[in-house]
Design a protein around this motif. Structure first.
Motif, PDB file in Angstrom:
ATOM      1  N   LYS A 184       0.835  -1.204   0.000  1.00 41.12           N
ATOM      2  CA  LYS A 184       0.000   0.000   0.000  1.00 41.12           C
ATOM      3  C   LYS A 184       0.866   1.249   0.000  1.00 41.12           C
ATOM      4  O   LYS A 184       0.631   2.181  -0.783  1.00 41.12           O
ATOM      5  CB  LYS A 184      -0.913  -0.010   1.222  1.00 41.12           C
ATOM      6  CG  LYS A 184      -1.816   1.214   1.334  1.00 41.12           C
ATOM      7  CD  LYS A 184      -2.688   1.134   2.581  1.00 41.12           C
ATOM      8  CE  LYS A 184      -3.544   2.380   2.731  1.00 41.12           C
ATOM      9  NZ  LYS A 184      -4.388   2.299   3.972  1.00 41.12           N
ATOM     10  N   LYS A 185       1.867   1.275   0.855  1.00 43.22           N
ATOM     11  CA  LYS A 185       2.704   2.460   0.971  1.00 43.22           C
ATOM     12  C   LYS A 185       3.558   2.675  -0.276  1.00 43.22           C
ATOM     13  O   LYS A 185       3.710   3.802  -0.751  1.00 43.22           O
ATOM     14  CB  LYS A 185       3.596   2.360   2.215  1.00 43.22           C
ATOM     15  CG  LYS A 185       2.814   2.316   3.525  1.00 43.22           C
ATOM     16  CD  LYS A 185       1.865   3.497   3.666  1.00 43.22           C
ATOM     17  CE  LYS A 185       1.098   3.445   4.971  1.00 43.22           C
ATOM     18  NZ  LYS A 185       0.082   4.509   5.066  1.00 43.22           N
ATOM     19  N   THR A 186       4.129   1.604  -0.820  1.00 41.27           N
ATOM     20  CA  THR A 186       4.956   1.767  -2.016  1.00 41.27           C
ATOM     21  C   THR A 186       4.109   2.162  -3.214  1.00 41.27           C
ATOM     22  O   THR A 186       4.576   2.878  -4.102  1.00 41.27           O
ATOM     23  CB  THR A 186       5.742   0.479  -2.333  1.00 41.27           C
ATOM     24  OG1 THR A 186       4.842  -0.630  -2.415  1.00 41.27           O
ATOM     25  CG2 THR A 186       6.789   0.202  -1.271  1.00 41.27           C
ATOM     26  N   SER A 187       2.848   1.697  -3.248  1.00 43.71           N
ATOM     27  CA  SER A 187       1.955   2.102  -4.330  1.00 43.71           C
ATOM     28  C   SER A 187       1.713   3.609  -4.300  1.00 43.71           C
ATOM     29  O   SER A 187       1.723   4.287  -5.331  1.00 43.71           O
ATOM     30  CB  SER A 187       0.628   1.351  -4.219  1.00 43.71           C
ATOM     31  OG  SER A 187      -0.294   1.809  -5.184  1.00 43.71           O
ATOM     32  N   ILE A 188       1.522   4.131  -3.095  1.00 49.54           N
ATOM     33  CA  ILE A 188       1.323   5.574  -2.943  1.00 49.54           C
ATOM     34  C   ILE A 188       2.557   6.329  -3.406  1.00 49.54           C
ATOM     35  O   ILE A 188       2.478   7.315  -4.151  1.00 49.54           O
ATOM     36  CB  ILE A 188       1.000   5.914  -1.477  1.00 49.54           C
ATOM     37  CG1 ILE A 188      -0.379   5.352  -1.092  1.00 49.54           C
ATOM     38  CG2 ILE A 188       1.030   7.424  -1.247  1.00 49.54           C
ATOM     39  CD1 ILE A 188      -0.675   5.440   0.394  1.00 49.54           C
ATOM     40  N   VAL A 189       3.721   5.845  -2.988  1.00 53.40           N
ATOM     41  CA  VAL A 189       4.970   6.505  -3.355  1.00 53.40           C
ATOM     42  C   VAL A 189       5.212   6.439  -4.858  1.00 53.40           C
ATOM     43  O   VAL A 189       5.629   7.410  -5.484  1.00 53.40           O
ATOM     44  CB  VAL A 189       6.152   5.882  -2.581  1.00 53.40           C
ATOM     45  CG1 VAL A 189       7.478   6.420  -3.095  1.00 53.40           C
ATOM     46  CG2 VAL A 189       6.009   6.168  -1.091  1.00 53.40           C
ATOM     47  N   ASP A 190       4.936   5.270  -5.472  1.00 55.45           N
ATOM     48  CA  ASP A 190       5.105   5.132  -6.919  1.00 55.45           C
ATOM     49  C   ASP A 190       4.276   6.159  -7.677  1.00 55.45           C
ATOM     50  O   ASP A 190       4.727   6.750  -8.660  1.00 55.45           O
ATOM     51  CB  ASP A 190       4.710   3.721  -7.373  1.00 55.45           C
ATOM     52  CG  ASP A 190       5.745   2.681  -7.013  1.00 55.45           C
ATOM     53  OD1 ASP A 190       6.895   3.082  -6.699  1.00 55.45           O
ATOM     54  OD2 ASP A 190       5.418   1.494  -7.033  1.00 55.45           O
ATOM     55  N   LYS A 191       3.045   6.353  -7.209  1.00 57.57           N
ATOM     56  CA  LYS A 191       2.170   7.322  -7.875  1.00 57.57           C
ATOM     57  C   LYS A 191       2.711   8.746  -7.731  1.00 57.57           C
ATOM     58  O   LYS A 191       2.634   9.542  -8.660  1.00 57.57           O
ATOM     59  CB  LYS A 191       0.758   7.227  -7.296  1.00 57.57           C
ATOM     60  CG  LYS A 191       0.025   5.953  -7.687  1.00 57.57           C
ATOM     61  CD  LYS A 191      -1.350   5.873  -7.026  1.00 57.57           C
ATOM     62  CE  LYS A 191      -2.056   4.574  -7.391  1.00 57.57           C
ATOM     63  NZ  LYS A 191      -3.372   4.457  -6.717  1.00 57.57           N
ATOM     64  N   MET A 192       3.258   9.037  -6.559  1.00 57.53           N
ATOM     65  CA  MET A 192       3.816  10.365  -6.349  1.00 57.53           C
ATOM     66  C   MET A 192       5.053  10.594  -7.210  1.00 57.53           C
ATOM     67  O   MET A 192       5.231  11.659  -7.793  1.00 57.53           O
ATOM     68  CB  MET A 192       4.153  10.565  -4.864  1.00 57.53           C
ATOM     69  CG  MET A 192       2.936  10.661  -3.957  1.00 57.53           C
ATOM     70  SD  MET A 192       3.343  11.217  -2.286  1.00 57.53           S
ATOM     71  CE  MET A 192       4.311   9.835  -1.692  1.00 57.53           C
TER      72      MET A 192
END
Length: 223
Positions: A184-192
């Protein structure tokens, strides 16, 4: 969410992975691994039409990148290389020659030929390959790889040495919780990071490293 919120998240993940005495038990990787093999050591004739022969250069940031420029070998050669059944679905691929320490969880149901620069790690039944891939990306694991790497014309690490590296003993359900949290956290970071405003990429990456620390495991996932 603010930094305090993320700190509380990390603390909850940490406590979930700790034993009753607050300490995480470490065991050698050999206790978690069912089999380990590497790619072909042979010399294979290149052809104009055939099967890509992949290597460490194809594994990057938890992804497999295959281009139209890959070296090709015959279907017969490919079948010979993969006759041992490696890699199979959910095997962890780890680069062990040249560029050391990049990893990827094999998602295909069919094997693919690789050169010896990639090792295949097949875990015991109750171990989560996605959890161990995150562990392989951690600072503590990468430092161990660095210490064990043999320096020569081309750096490399022996498969037997990989099995000696300590890893945290974590219950199956807790492994899944940690994977879900980090996914979940890496997905958020990838999008950013892929956002149009590239001027903020550096600050996003700094935030990502703060998010993905698990103190109980001695782990910091590096992006």
């Amino acid at each position: 969410r603010n930094r305090d919120g993320y700190s509380r998240d990390r603390e909850r993940v940490g406590k979930a992975a700790e034993g009753t005495d607050g300490m995480t038990k470490l065991l050698p990787m050999s206790r978690f691994v069912k089999q380990i093999k590497d790619g072909t050591h042979g010399t294979h004739e290149r052809v104009d039409s055939g099967v890509p022969l992949l290597s460490a250069k194809n594994i990057f940031n938890g992804r497999l990148k295959v281009s139209s420029e890959e070296s090709l070998i015959s279907h017969e050669e490919a079948m010979t290389i993969t006759a041992n059944g490696f890699p199979a679905k959910n095997d962890i691929l780890l680069t062990t020659v040249g560029t050391i320490g990049r990893s990827y969880v094999w998602e295909d149901t069919e094997p693919q030929p690789f050169q010896r620069s990639v090792s295949f790690i097949r875990l015991e039944k109750k171990q989560n390959p996605r959890y161990f891939r995150y562990y392989f990306e951690s600072k503590v694991f990468q430092e161990q790889l660095g210490l064990l790497t043999k320096t020569s014309a081309q750096p490399g690490i022996y498969m037997g040495d990989i099995l000696k590296i300590p890893a945290p003993l974590v219950e199956e359900t807790t492994q899944e919780k940690i994977v879900n949290y980090l996914d979940k956290k890496t997905s958020i970071v990838d999008k950013m990071i892929t956002a149009k405003n590239h001027t903020h990429t550096h600050s996003y990456q700094s935030s990502a490293k703060r998010l993905l620390r698990m103190p109980c495991l001695g782990v910091e996932v590096q992006l």
